[in-house]
Scaffold this active site. Structure first.
Site, PDB file in Angstrom:
ATOM      1  N   ASP A   1      53.222  15.316  32.869  1.00 31.71           N
ATOM      2  CA  ASP A   1      54.473  14.703  33.324  1.00 31.71           C
ATOM      3  C   ASP A   1      55.466  15.742  33.842  1.00 31.71           C
ATOM      4  OD1 ASP A   1      56.219  12.683  33.832  1.00 31.71           O
ATOM      5  OD2 ASP A   1      56.787  12.322  31.754  1.00 31.71           O
TER       6      ASP A   1
ATOM      7  N   HIS B   1      53.522  17.174  42.991  1.00 35.25           N
ATOM      8  CA  HIS B   1      52.156  16.741  42.666  1.00 35.25           C
ATOM      9  C   HIS B   1      51.137  17.797  43.090  1.00 35.25           C
ATOM     10  CE1 HIS B   1      53.703  13.020  41.338  1.00 35.25           C
ATOM     11  NE2 HIS B   1      53.996  12.533  42.528  1.00 35.25           N
TER      12      HIS B   1
ATOM     13  N   LEU C   1      32.344  21.752  29.790  1.00 34.03           N
ATOM     14  CA  LEU C   1      33.494  20.873  29.552  1.00 34.03           C
ATOM     15  C   LEU C   1      33.255  19.473  30.122  1.00 34.03           C
ATOM     16  CD1 LEU C   1      36.624  20.724  28.800  1.00 34.03           C
ATOM     17  CD2 LEU C   1      37.000  21.172  31.222  1.00 34.03           C
TER      18      LEU C   1
HETATM   19  C1  FPP Z   1      53.718  12.507  36.469  1.00 29.33           C
HETATM   20  O1  FPP Z   1      54.814  13.162  37.039  1.00 29.33           O
HETATM   21  C2  FPP Z   1      52.506  12.824  37.216  1.00 29.33           C
HETATM   22  C3  FPP Z   1      51.799  11.952  37.977  1.00 29.33           C
HETATM   23  C4  FPP Z   1      52.172  10.523  38.142  1.00 29.33           C
HETATM   24  C5  FPP Z   1      50.617  12.377  38.724  1.00 29.33           C
HETATM   25  C6  FPP Z   1      49.810  13.457  38.055  1.00 29.33           C
HETATM   26  C7  FPP Z   1      48.981  14.078  39.099  1.00 29.33           C
HETATM   27  C8  FPP Z   1      48.702  15.398  39.151  1.00 29.33           C
HETATM   28  C9  FPP Z   1      49.109  16.394  38.142  1.00 29.33           C
HETATM   29  C10 FPP Z   1      47.944  15.924  40.302  1.00 29.33           C
HETATM   30  C11 FPP Z   1      46.483  15.828  40.055  1.00 29.33           C
HETATM   31  C12 FPP Z   1      46.084  14.452  40.273  1.00 29.33           C
HETATM   32  C13 FPP Z   1      45.480  13.984  41.347  1.00 29.33           C
HETATM   33  C14 FPP Z   1      45.623  12.537  41.670  1.00 29.33           C
HETATM   34  C15 FPP Z   1      44.691  14.871  42.225  1.00 29.33           C
HETATM   35  P1  FPP Z   1      55.999  12.286  37.645  1.00 29.33           P
HETATM   36  O2  FPP Z   1      55.763  12.137  39.099  1.00 29.33           O
HETATM   37  O3  FPP Z   1      56.126  11.010  36.885  1.00 29.33           O
HETATM   38  O4  FPP Z   1      57.205  13.240  37.369  1.00 29.33           O
HETATM   39  P2  FPP Z   1      58.694  12.835  37.032  1.00 29.33           P
HETATM   40  O5  FPP Z   1      58.648  12.082  35.733  1.00 29.33           O
HETATM   41  O6  FPP Z   1      59.373  14.145  36.910  1.00 29.33           O
HETATM   42  O7  FPP Z   1      59.186  12.000  38.169  1.00 29.33           O
END
Ligand code: FPP
Length: 238
Positions: A16, A33, A127
């Site tokens: 997150d 991301h 893994l």
């Molecule tokens: C949460 O941060 C994260 C996500 C919804 C996406 C997680 C994805 C990755 C780490 C990239 C790898 C994944 C893929 C699909 C290749 P948020 O966007 O909710 O952050 P915020 O709470 O700060 O807005």
């Protein structure tokens, strides 16, 4: 031999804070991301180095489909790039990939790459990486209940045969140990519909670092916190 409780066998991760990381740098959310995907690669290298056997990451929740269209399509593009890279590295790596979630809303080419990656790595013994995509914990429980109901309807099992163990064998994570440790970054302290069944006795560790900034030191800190916890699984201290 005494069981090694010091090292978790299975770590679940809620990655997150990508959006907040980007905002703090004046960048678009999608840049967060992208950095998040890099942080995931670092995390997996560290997990292998520490002999962690299973990792389950929350890459895209069933609720994430309701994000703005440009963010969803950027995440899908990132996913495709990642799948392509992982497919080309699959031969020499020892990672076994397993995707969990309702894959039906994903595009056909993505599903094809997912299946290919799972098939290509099915016999790897390093893994085991579960990637939760279009995933919701309640949806997974409903999916298992429906599978069991179909087996009862077909006369394959009786309702009284349904135990916790049988139920668990019908989840996406069938055959795997439950997570010992859940790490959620960015200071949020919620489960957010992730692995609802599997997390029943998991140690929850919440850390303030935003996911794109997650490094080996954060991993060590989470492991140290895990080692300090006394796991009793509902029993009293022996
Ligand atoms: C949460 O941060 C994260 C996500 C919804 C996406 C997680 C994805 C990755 C780490 C990239 C790898 C994944 C893929 C699909 C290749 P948020 O966007 O909710 O952050 P915020 O709470 O700060 O807005």
């Amino acid at each position: 031999m005494a069981e090694d409780f010091a090292t978790p066998k299975h770590i679940a991760v809620i990655m997150d804070g990508n959006g907040r990381w980007a905002k703090s740098k004046g960048l678009p959310r999608t840049a967060g991301h992208k950095k998040g995907a890099e942080a995931l690669q670092l995390f997996l290298t560290e997990a292998e180095r520490r002999n962690i056997k299973y990792v389950t990451v929350f890459a895209f929740s069933s609720e994430n489909w309701s994000r703005p269209e440009d963010e969803v399509s950027a995440l899908m593009k990132l996913l495709k790039q990642n799948l392509k890279q992982n497919l080309s590295k699959a031969e020499k790596n020892n990672v076994k990939y397993h995707f969990i979630g309702d894959l039906s809303p994903l595009s056909k080419d993505i599903v094809k790459m997912i299946k290919e990656l799972e098939e290509k790595t099915a016999l790897k013994d390093g893994l085991c990486l579960n990637i939760a995509l279009s995933y919701g914990g309640r949806e997974e429980i409903v999916f298992a209940a429906r599978k069991l109901a179909e087996k009862v309807k077909a006369g394959e099992i009786n309702p009284e045969d349904i135990s916790e163990e049988v139920f668990s064998q019908n989840l996406y994570t069938s055959g795997q140990p439950y997570p010992d440790l859940l790490i959620r970054t960015s200071g949020e302290e919620r489960i957010s519909n992730f692995l609802l069944w599997q997390l029943a006795y998991t140690e929850l560790v919440f850390i303030d670092t935003l996911w794109p900034d997650f490094r080996a030191e954060d991993f060590d800190r989470a492991l140290l916190e895990f080692q300090k916890r006394e796991r009793r699984f509902g029993a009293i201290k022996g």
